[in-house]
Scaffold this motif. Structure first.
Motif, PDB file in Angstrom:
ATOM      1  N   HIS A 136       3.938 -18.935   2.391  1.00 38.54           N
ATOM      2  CA  HIS A 136       4.415 -17.552   2.432  1.00 38.54           C
ATOM      3  C   HIS A 136       4.623 -17.136   3.880  1.00 38.54           C
ATOM      4  O   HIS A 136       5.751 -17.032   4.352  1.00 38.54           O
ATOM      5  N   PRO A 138       1.347 -12.862  -7.268  1.00 38.95           N
ATOM      6  CA  PRO A 138       1.606 -14.165  -7.889  1.00 38.95           C
ATOM      7  C   PRO A 138       2.107 -14.084  -9.323  1.00 38.95           C
ATOM      8  O   PRO A 138       2.985 -14.865  -9.711  1.00 38.95           O
ATOM      9  N   PHE A 174       5.351 -23.842  -9.348  1.00 40.11           N
ATOM     10  CA  PHE A 174       5.501 -23.217  -8.032  1.00 40.11           C
ATOM     11  C   PHE A 174       4.140 -23.051  -7.381  1.00 40.11           C
ATOM     12  O   PHE A 174       3.273 -22.342  -7.890  1.00 40.11           O
ATOM     13  N   TRP A 199       5.755 -12.747  -9.392  1.00 41.10           N
ATOM     14  CA  TRP A 199       6.685 -13.650  -8.717  1.00 41.10           C
ATOM     15  C   TRP A 199       6.731 -15.038  -9.343  1.00 41.10           C
ATOM     16  O   TRP A 199       7.462 -15.905  -8.871  1.00 41.10           O
ATOM     17  N   CYS A 227      -1.586 -20.215  -6.424  1.00 36.99           N
ATOM     18  CA  CYS A 227      -1.523 -19.342  -5.253  1.00 36.99           C
ATOM     19  C   CYS A 227      -2.844 -19.458  -4.500  1.00 36.99           C
ATOM     20  O   CYS A 227      -3.889 -19.020  -4.993  1.00 36.99           O
ATOM     21  N   VAL A 276       9.207 -14.583  -0.865  1.00 37.80           N
ATOM     22  CA  VAL A 276       8.681 -15.292  -2.030  1.00 37.80           C
ATOM     23  C   VAL A 276       9.183 -14.709  -3.347  1.00 37.80           C
ATOM     24  O   VAL A 276       9.420 -15.447  -4.302  1.00 37.80           O
ATOM     25  N   GLY A 288      10.675 -17.137  -5.933  1.00 36.26           N
ATOM     26  CA  GLY A 288       9.977 -17.318  -7.206  1.00 36.26           C
ATOM     27  C   GLY A 288      10.899 -17.154  -8.401  1.00 36.26           C
ATOM     28  O   GLY A 288      10.783 -17.879  -9.395  1.00 36.26           O
ATOM     29  N   LEU A 331       2.116 -21.860  -3.882  1.00 37.56           N
ATOM     30  CA  LEU A 331       2.297 -21.017  -2.705  1.00 37.56           C
ATOM     31  C   LEU A 331       1.040 -21.013  -1.844  1.00 37.56           C
ATOM     32  O   LEU A 331      -0.065 -20.777  -2.334  1.00 37.56           O
ATOM     33  N   VAL A 366       4.298 -17.359  -9.507  1.00 38.21           N
ATOM     34  CA  VAL A 366       3.573 -18.381  -8.741  1.00 38.21           C
ATOM     35  C   VAL A 366       2.506 -18.998  -9.643  1.00 38.21           C
ATOM     36  O   VAL A 366       1.660 -18.289 -10.193  1.00 38.21           O
ATOM     37  N   ASP A 367       2.537 -20.311  -9.776  1.00 34.46           N
ATOM     38  CA  ASP A 367       1.590 -20.995 -10.660  1.00 34.46           C
ATOM     39  C   ASP A 367       0.284 -21.353  -9.962  1.00 34.46           C
ATOM     40  O   ASP A 367      -0.773 -21.384 -10.593  1.00 34.46           O
ATOM     41  N   SER A 420       6.750 -26.469  -3.385  1.00 35.12           N
ATOM     42  CA  SER A 420       5.666 -26.006  -2.512  1.00 35.12           C
ATOM     43  C   SER A 420       6.260 -25.198  -1.365  1.00 35.12           C
ATOM     44  O   SER A 420       7.284 -25.565  -0.787  1.00 35.12           O
TER      45      SER A 420
END
Length: 367
Positions: A114, A154, A139, A157, A162, A125, A129, A141, A159-160, A111
């Motif tokens: 940003h 997302p 992940f 990068w 966001c 990030v 990431g 964010l 990000v799962d 966790s």
């Protein structure tokens, strides 16, 4: 007697879904986007309680107060938490995250915030990431402050989960928020027996009853005013253009930093390196012997509409925050904020140079 804020036609499922689609385009994401009917703490807590539980091993990055909150939620869920805390005057690095993951290879959840508007820093990030993706952890964010102010990608990068809110750089309402959810995040939440179900915190309810149902029937009556305000602020961003909007926030941050240094009176940027400074808010360290909260109160006495606030909690005596986001990401707001701080500092007997501050702002952010 009709009233434009009260006598609204019902917001249809199709209209709700269309707004979700516009938010997805803003995030350049192919992931599912769910708009939740509450301030961004709702999806943030929903993500953690949905994806974490007993057996979860989490890396929680702390660069401000929200990171501390996430750690509390994770522990409350029964997760084992490894905190990676860095001083609030800096940002975390991808290398620090990589070392933490190497030291604890069992970590399966990360966790991160940003941009921390509360402390004025922002974290890299994209690089983080990449490290998290290579490790294989999920992940999450918090991009509530960063969306609209700096690049946010997302999908690119990794990000799962966001989470965004509209009340800062987007210049929209605080009472509605959104989260993009990857396929692997949905799988993780569905497999978690402790994930909220039949609950206002439940992401699964939105997945099963809204998304899987073809977005035809809403879970509950939508907050019409907030949804219409969200739609309006996305329209405004589309009209201005995302790149110009981000450039405006970057200019506001650079100009505030330069102007504060030129103002003098030992008023210094709280975040040491400009590269670590968030584009939504510039935090300043009050001069020695000056109470930041009292200084801000004196500055606001002349104009209470200025985007000035003292730091929260223990930071209230030392930190001043200039919130140059959304409608306040303007040269006028920056100039007025610095002028008010200069007058307040002069009233304490400090020597200030308001003309030098003004010149620094105009040089940094020319018309």
């Amino acid at each position: 007697m009709t009233h434009p804020f009260l006598d609204l036609t019902p917001l249809t499922a199709a209209h709700f879904a269309a707004i979700e689609g516009r938010v997805a385009r803003l995030l350049a994401t192919e992931q599912d986007v769910v708009i939740m009917q509450g301030e961004a703490l709702l999806p943030l807590e929903g993500c953690i309680r949905g994806a974490a539980g007993p057996g979860t091993v989490a890396l929680n990055v702390i660069t401000g107060p929200y990171g501390q909150t996430f750690g509390d939620w994770l522990r409350d869920c029964g997760a084992q938490v490894h905190d990676l805390a860095v001083p609030y005057h800096s940002a975390v690095t991808a290398e620090q995250v990589a070392r933490a993951l190497a030291e604890h290879p069992e970590i399966d959840f990360v966790s991160l915030v940003h941009a921390e508007a509360a402390t004025g820093n922002t974290n890299p990030v994209a690089g983080i990431g990449e490290v998290v993706r290579a490790h294989g952890a999920l992940f999450m964010l918090d991009a509530v402050a960063s969306v609209g102010a700096e690049p946010l990608l997302p999908d690119a990068w990794g990000v799962d989960l966001c989470v965004i809110g509209a009340q800062k750089a987007m210049g929209g309402p605080a009472g509605v928020s959104a989260v993009s959810v990857s396929d692997r995040a949905w799988e993780r939440i569905a497999a978690n027996p402790h994930a909220p179900r039949h609950s206002y915190l439940s992401l699964l309810d939105w997945k099963q009853r809204w998304i899987d149902g073809g977005r035809k029937a809403l879970l509950h009556a939508p907050a019409q005013l907030e949804m219409l305000a969200l739609e309006a602020c996305v329209e405004r961003i589309e009209a201005e253009g995302l790149e110009p909007l981000m450039a405006r926030h970057a200019a506001a941050a650079a100009a505030t930093r330069a102007g504060a240094v030129a103002l003098g009176a030992e008023l210094t940027p709280y975040v040491h390196e400009a590269r670590d400074a968030a584009p939504v808010a510039t935090t300043l360290r009050a001069p020695a012997g000056v109470d930041a909260a009292e200084l801000v109160a004196r500055a606001l006495a002349a104009d209470p509409t200025l985007p000035l606030i003292a730091g929260g909690g223990a930071l209230s005596k030392e930190m001043i925050r200039v919130n140059h986001y959304g409608v306040d990401a303007t040269r006028g707001a920056v100039l007025s904020s610095l002028a008010a701080l200069g007058s307040a500092l002069a009233a304490t007997g400090r020597t200030v140079d308001p003309e030098a501050a003004r010149a620094a702002v105009l040089e940094t952010w020319p018309s």
